[in-house]
Design a protein around this motif. Structure first.
Motif, short mmCIF file in Angstrom:
data_model
loop_
_atom_site.label_atom_id
_atom_site.label_comp_id
_atom_site.label_asym_id
_atom_site.label_seq_id
_atom_site.Cartn_x
_atom_site.Cartn_y
_atom_site.Cartn_z
N GLN A 25 2.36 -14.85 -4.76
CA GLN A 25 1.14 -14.08 -4.56
C GLN A 25 0.30 -14.16 -5.83
O GLN A 25 0.84 -14.10 -6.94
N VAL A 26 -1.01 -14.28 -5.64
CA VAL A 26 -1.94 -14.38 -6.74
C VAL A 26 -2.78 -13.11 -6.77
O VAL A 26 -3.34 -12.71 -5.75
N GLU A 27 -2.85 -12.48 -7.94
CA GLU A 27 -3.63 -11.26 -8.11
C GLU A 27 -4.72 -11.49 -9.16
O GLU A 27 -4.47 -12.08 -10.20
N ASP A 28 -5.92 -11.03 -8.86
CA ASP A 28 -7.05 -11.02 -9.79
C ASP A 28 -7.29 -12.35 -10.50
O ASP A 28 -7.34 -12.41 -11.73
N PRO A 29 -7.47 -13.44 -9.74
CA PRO A 29 -7.78 -14.71 -10.40
C PRO A 29 -9.23 -14.72 -10.88
O PRO A 29 -10.11 -14.15 -10.23
N TRP A 30 -9.49 -15.35 -12.03
CA TRP A 30 -10.86 -15.50 -12.52
C TRP A 30 -10.93 -16.62 -13.53
O TRP A 30 -9.96 -16.97 -14.17
N VAL A 31 -12.12 -17.20 -13.62
CA VAL A 31 -12.43 -18.23 -14.61
C VAL A 31 -13.49 -17.63 -15.53
O VAL A 31 -14.48 -17.07 -15.05
N ARG A 32 -13.26 -17.76 -16.84
CA ARG A 32 -14.21 -17.22 -17.82
C ARG A 32 -15.50 -18.03 -17.81
O ARG A 32 -15.48 -19.24 -18.04
N ALA A 33 -16.62 -17.36 -17.57
CA ALA A 33 -17.92 -18.01 -17.61
C ALA A 33 -18.24 -18.42 -19.04
O ALA A 33 -17.88 -17.73 -19.99
N GLY A 34 -18.88 -19.56 -19.17
CA GLY A 34 -19.28 -20.05 -20.49
C GLY A 34 -20.74 -20.48 -20.43
O GLY A 34 -21.39 -20.36 -19.40
N PRO A 35 -21.26 -21.01 -21.52
CA PRO A 35 -22.63 -21.53 -21.49
C PRO A 35 -22.72 -22.71 -20.52
O PRO A 35 -21.70 -23.35 -20.23
N PRO A 36 -23.92 -23.00 -20.02
CA PRO A 36 -24.07 -24.10 -19.04
C PRO A 36 -23.56 -25.45 -19.55
O PRO A 36 -23.19 -26.30 -18.77
N MET A 41 -13.25 -24.61 -19.98
CA MET A 41 -13.25 -23.22 -19.56
C MET A 41 -11.79 -22.78 -19.42
O MET A 41 -10.88 -23.60 -19.45
N ALA A 42 -11.59 -21.48 -19.26
CA ALA A 42 -10.23 -20.96 -19.13
C ALA A 42 -10.10 -20.18 -17.83
O ALA A 42 -11.05 -19.52 -17.40
N GLY A 43 -8.91 -20.25 -17.24
CA GLY A 43 -8.63 -19.54 -16.00
C GLY A 43 -7.44 -18.62 -16.16
O GLY A 43 -6.48 -18.93 -16.88
N TYR A 44 -7.52 -17.48 -15.46
CA TYR A 44 -6.51 -16.44 -15.58
C TYR A 44 -6.16 -15.88 -14.21
O TYR A 44 -6.96 -15.95 -13.28
N MET A 45 -4.97 -15.28 -14.10
CA MET A 45 -4.52 -14.63 -12.87
C MET A 45 -3.14 -14.06 -13.13
O MET A 45 -2.53 -14.35 -14.16
N THR A 46 -2.65 -13.26 -12.23
CA THR A 46 -1.26 -12.83 -12.28
C THR A 46 -0.55 -13.42 -11.08
O THR A 46 -1.05 -13.31 -9.95
N LEU A 47 0.58 -14.08 -11.32
CA LEU A 47 1.37 -14.70 -10.27
C LEU A 47 2.58 -13.82 -10.00
O LEU A 47 3.34 -13.51 -10.94
N HIS A 48 2.77 -13.40 -8.75
CA HIS A 48 3.91 -12.57 -8.36
C HIS A 48 4.86 -13.39 -7.50
O HIS A 48 4.42 -14.08 -6.57
N ASN A 49 6.15 -13.29 -7.79
CA ASN A 49 7.17 -14.01 -7.05
C ASN A 49 8.14 -13.00 -6.44
O ASN A 49 9.06 -12.54 -7.12
N GLN A 133 -3.68 -22.86 -2.28
CA GLN A 133 -5.08 -22.96 -2.65
C GLN A 133 -5.63 -21.56 -2.89
O GLN A 133 -5.39 -20.64 -2.10
N VAL A 134 -6.36 -21.41 -4.00
CA VAL A 134 -6.90 -20.12 -4.40
C VAL A 134 -8.39 -20.27 -4.68
O VAL A 134 -8.79 -21.19 -5.39
N SER A 135 -9.20 -19.37 -4.12
CA SER A 135 -10.62 -19.33 -4.42
C SER A 135 -10.82 -18.35 -5.59
O SER A 135 -10.44 -17.18 -5.49
N VAL A 136 -11.39 -18.85 -6.68
CA VAL A 136 -11.42 -18.10 -7.92
C VAL A 136 -12.87 -17.85 -8.36
O VAL A 136 -13.63 -18.80 -8.52
#
Length: 154
Positions: A25-36, A41-49, A133-136
């Protein structure tokens, strides 16, 4: 021993295709916005097993980026270092947090500039070849994102 491993491998292949999706299970996925012009970039989430066996994410891909790497940020000898990881292990009945200052995804060379509110697709693949597949969403960090790995643990 080798025939046993081959049999187990075949069972994994013949097993239910969405096993990763059902078990992880994936909780709170996000990619850090940066300048154009950001090339990394960096991506984060919590993975539950919730399963009885440890799980390993060995590969992440995205059509929005040229490549994705698994990393760990760690301070060694007073210097912050990013250490590439071959896999991210999610313990049985446990979780792994990908957060600023710890484990995270490094997303290289976006296909197009990304802004807060955009979404990117990430495909997580485990050691058995199962995919999730996760939409972030792309967003700016919030105050709660600044900490290391002390929040969102269950």
């Amino acid at each position: 021993m080798r025939p046993l491993l081959q049999s187990l491998f075949l069972l994994c292949l013949l097993g239910p295709g969405p096993a990763l999706a059902a078990d992880l299970q994936v909780e709170d996925p996000w990619v850090r916005a940066g300048p154009p012009t950001a090339r990394v970039m960096a991506g984060y989430m919590t993975l539950h097993n919730p399963g009885a066996s440890d799980r390993e994410i060995v590969r992440v891909t995205s059509p929005a980026f040229e490549r994705v790497e698994l990393h760990l940020s760690r301070v060694e000898d007073g210097m912050a270092r990013m250490i590439p990881q071959d896999a991210l292990r999610i313990p049985a009945h446990g979780s792994l947090e990908l957060a600023p200052g710890g484990y995270h995804l490094m997303l290289f060379n976006p296909a197009a500039p990304l802004q807060p509110g955009d979404k990117v697709e990430l495909t997580l693949q485990d050691a058995a070849g199962n995919r999730l597949q996760v939409s972030v969403p792309v967003r700016l960090p919030t105050d709660g994102d600044a900490g290391h790995s002390h929040h969102h643990h269950h």
